[in-house]
Design an enzyme around this catalytic site. Sequence first.
Site, PDB file in Angstrom:
ATOM      1  N   ASP A 179       9.226  16.005  -4.684  1.00  0.00           N
ATOM      2  CA  ASP A 179       8.097  16.128  -5.611  1.00  0.00           C
ATOM      3  C   ASP A 179       8.389  17.246  -6.617  1.00  0.00           C
ATOM      4  OD1 ASP A 179       5.592  15.699  -6.676  1.00  0.00           O
ATOM      5  OD2 ASP A 179       4.569  16.979  -5.209  1.00  0.00           O
ATOM      6  N   GLU A 218      10.142  17.398 -12.100  1.00  0.00           N
ATOM      7  CA  GLU A 218      10.276  17.097 -13.561  1.00  0.00           C
ATOM      8  C   GLU A 218      11.203  18.089 -14.243  1.00  0.00           C
ATOM      9  OE1 GLU A 218       7.383  17.251 -11.852  1.00  0.00           O
ATOM     10  OE2 GLU A 218       7.316  15.076 -11.641  1.00  0.00           O
ATOM     11  N   ASP A 262       0.164  11.612  -9.633  1.00  0.00           N
ATOM     12  CA  ASP A 262      -1.225  11.929  -9.293  1.00  0.00           C
ATOM     13  C   ASP A 262      -2.221  11.060 -10.054  1.00  0.00           C
ATOM     14  OD1 ASP A 262      -0.056  13.750  -7.690  1.00  0.00           O
ATOM     15  OD2 ASP A 262      -0.526  15.495  -8.913  1.00  0.00           O
TER      16      ASP A 262
HETATM   17  C1  GLC Z   1       1.717  17.033  -6.395  1.00  0.00           C
HETATM   18  C2  GLC Z   1       2.086  15.638  -5.901  1.00  0.00           C
HETATM   19  C3  GLC Z   1       1.157  15.226  -4.794  1.00  0.00           C
HETATM   20  C4  GLC Z   1       1.221  16.257  -3.674  1.00  0.00           C
HETATM   21  C5  GLC Z   1       0.886  17.637  -4.208  1.00  0.00           C
HETATM   22  C6  GLC Z   1       1.065  18.732  -3.170  1.00  0.00           C
HETATM   23  O1  GLC Z   1       0.485  17.022  -6.988  1.00  0.00           O
HETATM   24  O2  GLC Z   1       2.082  14.712  -6.941  1.00  0.00           O
HETATM   25  O3  GLC Z   1       1.487  13.960  -4.310  1.00  0.00           O
HETATM   26  O4  GLC Z   1       0.317  15.915  -2.665  1.00  0.00           O
HETATM   27  O5  GLC Z   1       1.716  17.949  -5.311  1.00  0.00           O
HETATM   28  O6  GLC Z   1       2.340  18.782  -2.695  1.00  0.00           O
END
Ligand code: GLC
Length: 782
Positions: A404, A407, A478
């Site tokens: 995650d 980017e 998200d």
């Molecule tokens: C970001 C991700 C989400 C995750 C969060 C905490 O917002 O897109 O899926 O739950 O971070 O790690």
Amino acid sequence: MFGKIKDYNIEDNVVNIKFENINAKIEIINSYIVNFFVPTLREKRKSKAIEDLKVEKCEFKVINKDLYIEIKTNDLSVRVYDDFKTDIYNKDEKLICEDYRGDREPFIKNCAGRLDIAIQEGHKPTEHMDYKVFIPKKLKEEMYFYGFGERTGHLNKKGCHYINWNTDDPTPHGETYEKLYKSIPFFITLEDKEAFGIFFDNTFETHFDLGKENSNYYYFASLDGNIDYYFIYGPSVDKVIKGYTYLTGSTPLPQLWTLGYQQCRWAYCPESNVMEVVNKFREKDIPCDALYLDIEYMDDFRVFTWDKNKFKNSKKMIENLKKDGFKLVTIIDPGVKVDKGYSIYDEGLKNGYFATDKNGITYTNWVWPGNSVFPDFMNSKVRNWWSNNQKILLDDGVAGVWNDMNEPASFNGPLPDDIKFNEDGDILDHKEIHNVYGHMMSKATYEGIKKHTNKRPFVITRACYSGTQKYSTVWTGDNQSTWEHLRMSVPMLMNLGLSGMSFCGTDVGGFGYDATSELLSRWVQVGAFTPLFRNHTTIYSRDQEPWAFDKKTEDIYRKYVKLRYKLLPYIYDTFYRGESNGLPLIRPLLLHYQNDEKTYEINDQFLCGENIMVAPILEQGKKARMVYLPNGSRWVDYWTKEVYEGGRYIIKETPLDICPIYIKSGSIIPNFPGMNYIGEKEIDTLILDIYLDENNFEYIHYQDDGESFEYKDGKYNLYKISIDNKNEININIDFIIDKYGAKYNKFIFNINSSKYNKVIINKKEIHGAKIDNTMSFEYDLK
Ligand code: GLC
């Protein structure tokens, strides 16, 4: 900029064209793929998407005409004029892709010179930018545009402008969003029933304008880098996808369990909470294969650590989960906490593994762990180190890794353009590698899991670039628990699929905000058919597990998760084929019905593989919907078994537990018997639902061990099931390949609307039993 053509020469498959001011190369990749290259930044191509460019020997001719140079393959003819203007014709000499020769004329906005006033309030006006690379093409009225990866809005992108600059923006994504987490600079155009694709392999910030700026042209452009694009001819859409995945790679066959149902939440912890959730799945009889741990499992968000207060013995916990058939997937972000004494930080710092500023000082920004540094994934040593770090999780028994924030996201303003990355000796700026940061992280993760487990790695990533499909599945970041986001997810996933990203999904139920029972009931009906089937929600939202609402929601949820498990062999077959043909699981109707123009703008129906069409309910309170049945097939209502002619619209009533599903007549849909998870029991029976048609038809079914790479050495079975129903129903089951030991013992054929009570299977007469409208026949393979 280019000037007049001075000269040209041919070297193997490359035609070098000398212009007054710069040289260009046109490379014939094969008879239907041509690359256009001009070194506006550097002489050499540096592709991250294409790792092994396979140039096929093919015949082509180069003819010097007075006004242009013509390059002719068996499928195409490319005419190159002064100023590197190029037009492409098909083999019937029809002009299919024409460079725009007029001046750039952006639309006018009458803002009385006072944009500043709107900006004060927080408005974000769009800009007409100046680009270093700018390739305008003539736009025709009846052109349709698809692909571009993960985008909000409709399936057809005509009239839109998109930016590739991987962006973490957690505000509710709407149609006006020009950039999201992923960069896939590839699109498919359809005009006059003929398709071609363009892949602009440039990792800087790129822009695609599909007639928004001016309805006379569309363009692709970039702030920097080379002109380096591939023209991929169809004329069928599937051939364009095949061509694109020929270049950038296809989605490899995943482990079977990864196609099962997965449950996530920010954040399941401590261990007792994890156990409570998994036990509920078994207690409630809702199949589930995987549970995810979000950032809270780590010790103060230090990657590759566990918070020992919340998870005393992670290894033991994972063993217990395994006993009950659950796999554990853990999140890993790129940001490494600045913290002397923390081994990952210390090691990385000592070896110079983190990105630096222009003075060579390790660059820091703020993410979950606070002050953090960013691994330089452009460097092969760093990737190797990161690959080896996966072992820390894998040794505990973790089955998949969720990448995650890659980017990369940063809370203290964006990374400056000139942050430095060291690509094995070549120093590159952030502005060049930003869009491939997540791609390189996923690659390192994939390689680590592969090396340490020798199973097909399960990686899931938020940021990606073209080609990431080789390494990772993606989810769309998200989203929100709103009807608008459920609606949007359908064209978004279809376009991701057309862009080579077959293994994709959205957070079922929505991430931000709070789901309702009705929304979740409808979302699971879409999720059951999407490649990645994962329910996920944020830390501040209401619970969203299948049982979090009421009995009715739970029953609907169970019904669709069970349907998903039944369809797993069909889904797995589609993935198996996808590895060679590049085609995704979730497909827009136009992919198979390109001759039926009514399919071109259908946003709210999709095909799951070739033979199942889903027309989900995407609006609150909707109790009926119009469904378009594409021309060229007959369609069977999955629930009532009624048969409809294609080429028309019908109205389907849709009580809350009904998602309209249609099966193409003349199909065989393989089903597994019921199960709680993959591996619960040996699957020795295959159930085949047969939807008869006047013509004979067949289906190829694939079987292997569901996890290893042995299929690459030929250890798999391919069954050919053929149906001949001229006078009686004759079924033949043959092996095309039978190199995998564990074969089915039994086949059950459920023949829809059969007027016969007996069939001939492999020359043996079998009598059946009638259940509702369906005749059922059992055949023992032994
Ligand atoms: C970001 C991700 C989400 C995750 C969060 C905490 O917002 O897109 O899926 O739950 O971070 O790690």
